[in-house]
Design a protein around this motif. Structure first.
Motif, mmCIF file in Angstrom:
data_model
loop_
_atom_site.group_PDB
_atom_site.id
_atom_site.type_symbol
_atom_site.label_atom_id
_atom_site.label_comp_id
_atom_site.label_asym_id
_atom_site.label_seq_id
_atom_site.Cartn_x
_atom_site.Cartn_y
_atom_site.Cartn_z
ATOM 1 N N CYS A 169 0.821 -1.213 0.000
ATOM 2 C CA CYS A 169 0.000 0.000 0.000
ATOM 3 C C CYS A 169 0.856 1.264 0.000
ATOM 4 C CB CYS A 169 -0.942 -0.004 1.208
ATOM 5 S SG CYS A 169 -2.339 -1.130 1.016
ATOM 6 N N GLU A 170 1.975 1.232 0.701
ATOM 7 C CA GLU A 170 2.864 2.393 0.692
ATOM 8 C C GLU A 170 3.396 2.658 -0.713
ATOM 9 O OE1 GLU A 170 5.369 0.892 3.670
ATOM 10 O OE2 GLU A 170 4.355 1.914 5.321
ATOM 11 N N GLN A 171 3.706 1.594 -1.446
ATOM 12 C CA GLN A 171 4.161 1.769 -2.824
ATOM 13 C C GLN A 171 3.040 2.294 -3.713
ATOM 14 O OE1 GLN A 171 5.885 -2.166 -3.704
ATOM 15 N NE2 GLN A 171 7.878 -1.153 -3.761
ATOM 16 N N GLN A 172 1.823 1.790 -3.510
ATOM 17 C CA GLN A 172 0.687 2.257 -4.305
ATOM 18 C C GLN A 172 0.417 3.739 -4.062
ATOM 19 O OE1 GLN A 172 -1.210 0.314 -6.625
ATOM 20 N NE2 GLN A 172 0.636 -0.903 -6.304
ATOM 21 N N VAL A 173 0.481 4.162 -2.809
ATOM 22 C CA VAL A 173 0.259 5.573 -2.474
ATOM 23 C C VAL A 173 1.359 6.442 -3.061
ATOM 24 C CG1 VAL A 173 0.143 7.234 -0.582
ATOM 25 C CG2 VAL A 173 -1.068 5.065 -0.396
ATOM 26 N N ALA A 174 2.595 5.984 -2.950
ATOM 27 C CA ALA A 174 3.719 6.757 -3.484
ATOM 28 C C ALA A 174 3.600 6.936 -4.992
ATOM 29 C CB ALA A 174 5.040 6.073 -3.136
ATOM 30 N N GLU A 175 3.214 5.881 -5.701
ATOM 31 C CA GLU A 175 3.038 5.978 -7.150
ATOM 32 C C GLU A 175 1.929 6.960 -7.502
ATOM 33 O OE1 GLU A 175 2.430 2.104 -8.721
ATOM 34 O OE2 GLU A 175 4.421 1.374 -8.166
ATOM 35 N N LYS A 176 0.845 6.954 -6.718
ATOM 36 C CA LYS A 176 -0.278 7.847 -6.996
ATOM 37 C C LYS A 176 0.117 9.301 -6.735
ATOM 38 C CE LYS A 176 -4.268 6.207 -6.381
ATOM 39 N NZ LYS A 176 -5.555 5.659 -5.883
ATOM 40 N N VAL A 177 0.858 9.542 -5.661
ATOM 41 C CA VAL A 177 1.290 10.900 -5.340
ATOM 42 C C VAL A 177 2.245 11.436 -6.401
ATOM 43 C CG1 VAL A 177 2.661 12.269 -3.715
ATOM 44 C CG2 VAL A 177 0.912 10.703 -2.864
ATOM 45 N N ILE A 178 3.182 10.593 -6.836
ATOM 46 C CA ILE A 178 4.169 11.034 -7.832
ATOM 47 C C ILE A 178 3.517 11.293 -9.180
ATOM 48 C CG2 ILE A 178 6.202 10.317 -9.145
ATOM 49 C CD1 ILE A 178 7.157 8.839 -6.651
ATOM 50 N N SER A 179 2.582 10.427 -9.580
ATOM 51 C CA SER A 179 1.939 10.600 -10.883
ATOM 52 C C SER A 179 0.833 11.639 -10.856
ATOM 53 C CB SER A 179 1.363 9.260 -11.355
ATOM 54 O OG SER A 179 0.302 8.853 -10.507
ATOM 55 N N LYS A 180 0.335 12.000 -9.649
ATOM 56 C CA LYS A 180 -0.730 12.997 -9.485
ATOM 57 C C LYS A 180 -1.988 12.639 -10.269
ATOM 58 C CE LYS A 180 2.082 17.011 -8.517
ATOM 59 N NZ LYS A 180 1.515 17.171 -7.192
ATOM 60 N N ASN A 181 -2.272 11.356 -10.344
ATOM 61 C CA ASN A 181 -3.477 10.909 -11.063
ATOM 62 C C ASN A 181 -3.490 11.363 -12.528
ATOM 63 O OD1 ASN A 181 -4.619 9.488 -8.984
ATOM 64 N ND2 ASN A 181 -5.952 11.146 -8.305
ATOM 65 N N SER A 182 -2.312 11.561 -13.105
ATOM 66 C CA SER A 182 -2.241 12.034 -14.485
ATOM 67 C C SER A 182 -2.441 10.898 -15.489
ATOM 68 C CB SER A 182 -0.883 12.692 -14.743
ATOM 69 O OG SER A 182 0.156 11.743 -14.609
ATOM 70 N N GLY A 183 -2.459 9.673 -14.981
ATOM 71 C CA GLY A 183 -2.570 8.535 -15.873
ATOM 72 C C GLY A 183 -1.231 8.041 -16.351
ATOM 73 N N GLN A 184 -0.165 8.780 -16.042
ATOM 74 C CA GLN A 184 1.180 8.392 -16.454
ATOM 75 C C GLN A 184 1.686 7.264 -15.575
ATOM 76 O OE1 GLN A 184 3.949 11.608 -16.360
ATOM 77 N NE2 GLN A 184 5.631 10.444 -17.230
ATOM 78 N N SER A 185 2.223 6.239 -16.201
ATOM 79 C CA SER A 185 2.758 5.112 -15.444
ATOM 80 C C SER A 185 4.063 5.526 -14.760
ATOM 81 C CB SER A 185 3.011 3.931 -16.386
ATOM 82 O OG SER A 185 3.595 2.858 -15.682
ATOM 83 N N VAL A 186 4.163 5.237 -13.469
ATOM 84 C CA VAL A 186 5.332 5.626 -12.684
ATOM 85 C C VAL A 186 5.969 4.387 -12.082
ATOM 86 C CG1 VAL A 186 6.094 6.818 -10.594
ATOM 87 C CG2 VAL A 186 4.513 7.942 -12.148
ATOM 88 N N GLU A 187 7.283 4.281 -12.231
ATOM 89 C CA GLU A 187 8.040 3.186 -11.629
ATOM 90 C C GLU A 187 8.901 3.751 -10.511
ATOM 91 O OE1 GLU A 187 11.274 -0.317 -12.820
ATOM 92 O OE2 GLU A 187 10.645 1.195 -14.296
ATOM 93 N N LEU A 188 8.715 3.234 -9.305
ATOM 94 C CA LEU A 188 9.473 3.732 -8.165
ATOM 95 C C LEU A 188 10.922 3.281 -8.249
ATOM 96 C CD1 LEU A 188 6.963 3.091 -5.233
ATOM 97 C CD2 LEU A 188 7.225 5.134 -6.641
ATOM 98 N N GLY A 189 11.830 4.205 -7.915
ATOM 99 C CA GLY A 189 13.250 3.894 -7.927
ATOM 100 C C GLY A 189 13.812 3.776 -6.525
ATOM 101 N N VAL A 190 15.139 3.792 -6.441
ATOM 102 C CA VAL A 190 15.803 3.558 -5.159
ATOM 103 C C VAL A 190 15.544 4.670 -4.154
ATOM 104 C CG1 VAL A 190 17.624 2.004 -5.923
ATOM 105 C CG2 VAL A 190 17.898 4.469 -6.284
#
Length: 354
Positions: A65-86
């Motif tokens: 869930c922490e990864q899911q939230v982080a991806e949503k925050v980084i992408s800002k619901n723009s629809g852009q696929s985001v891959e979390l890095g180190v």
């Protein structure tokens, strides 16, 4: 100290207000489209627990869930696929323990180098002030301890941001100099306050963040051995998978000139920018879970003086990791800021960079 705070605080507040204005449109979008970080996490946790495999642990579900939230925050619901890095994954791990009073959060790397060899020490600085100069050895121990504390319990300007207080201590210990009772030759203290925020900039499919901060660095000495300076900085962070980049330009806060070299007030080192430069570039790469490679470089293009440092962590036994460091140039320590040094050290990494 009050004078220092009065100088640094207005500059830091100005930088924060600039970021807040620059992100005003995104911030409105965040508030309109995204619930709070805590609400997003709780919603994900509720759904994940209902649908999770029976063998999944709570820690695994929370990490998901922490990864899911982080991806949503980084992408800002723009629809852009985001891959979390180190870097993003490090932030996630830190958030999990931020409220735990028994956990200290690392800032920069923490390490101990029992063996650190250097080709040149600034013996001139100690002439006439102590009996150290002729007895200092080119082999010593070096260590760094660096911690940070989050100052907010929720977002300040936008989702995922945070305000921190950090403190870094570096020390060079003449542990092999028995003739002068093994003194600490130099210790540098670096308190700072800084603001971190992810930004909607994804070059080459990576993620970006900005850090704005103010810091003081000194060696805690008096009169002729005193070295210190204050600066404000902006740090651009970039990550893509196992690679991370940091580009940190700074502005030195001017100080008044000393009336005499032994004066306790005024600038201890007016030419420090000639050697330390105006920026620092950092590169980091995580090679599987056992190895981390790092590079740090500074330069003043006008004086052609700078500094480079290479580091590598490697497995020893169990969870213990070794750390080797090699550097060349000016400004490894404040007392040696105007001395060209080449150093190699080996020891133990207490924490990772990534």
């Amino acid at each position: 100290m009050i004078s220092l705070i009065s100088r640094l605080l207005p500059l830091l507040l100005f930088a924060l207000s600039f970021i807040a204005q620059a992100n005003s449109v995104d911030n409105k979008t965040d508030k309109a489209e995204l619930p709070s970080h805590k609400a997003l996490f709780e919603m994900c946790l509720f759904k994940a627990i209902k649908s999770a495999d029976k063998t999944a642990t709570l820690a695994e579900i929370e990490h998901y869930c922490e990864q899911q939230v982080a991806e949503k925050v980084i992408s800002k619901n723009s629809g852009q696929s985001v891959e979390l890095g180190v870097l993003a994954n490090r932030v996630i791990r830190e958030k999990r323990t931020a409220a735990d009073p028994y956990v200290l959060t690392p800032h920069k790397m923490n390490y101990i180098l029992p063996l650190s060899m250097v080709d040149e020490i600034n013996r001139t600085a100690y002439q006439g002030l102590s009996d150290w100069a002729d007895e200092l050895k080119d082999v010593e121990a070096k260590f760094q301890l660096s911690l940070k504390v989050p100052l907010l319990t929720d977002s300040l300007f936008r989702q995922g941001d945070q305000l921190y207080f950090g403190f870094t201590l570096q020390s060079w210990w003449q542990i092999y100099s028995e003739e002068i009772s093994k003194p600490f030759r130099e210790t540098n203290y670096q308190p700072e306050i800084f603001y971190f925020t992810p930004i909607s900039f994804h070059p080459f499919g990576g993620n970006s963040a900005l850090v704005v901060g103010a810091e003081h660095q000194s060696n805690g000495r008096s009169q002729l051995l005193s070295r210190s300076w204050n600066r404000v900085y902006v740090n651009y962070l970039y990550e893509k998978r196992n690679f991370a980049l940091s580009f940190r330009p700074w502005y030195r806060i001017p100080e008044s000139e000393k009336e005499s070299p032994s004066d306790g007030q005024g600038d201890d080192n007016p030419d420090i920018l000639d050697y330390m430069g105006h920026f620092e570039l950092g590169l980091m790469y995580k090679y599987d879970s056992a190895y981390e490679l790092s590079f740090k470089g500074r330069n003043n293009f006008a004086t052609h003086k700078g500094f480079v440092e290479f580091g590598v962590t490697f497995p020893l036994w169990g969870k213990l990791k070794g750390y080797a460091q090699m550097s060349s140039g000016y400004g490894e320590s404040l007392i040696d800021y105007n001395v060209n040094q080449r150093r190699f050290g080996i020891g133990i990494a207490l924490t990772n960079l990534l």
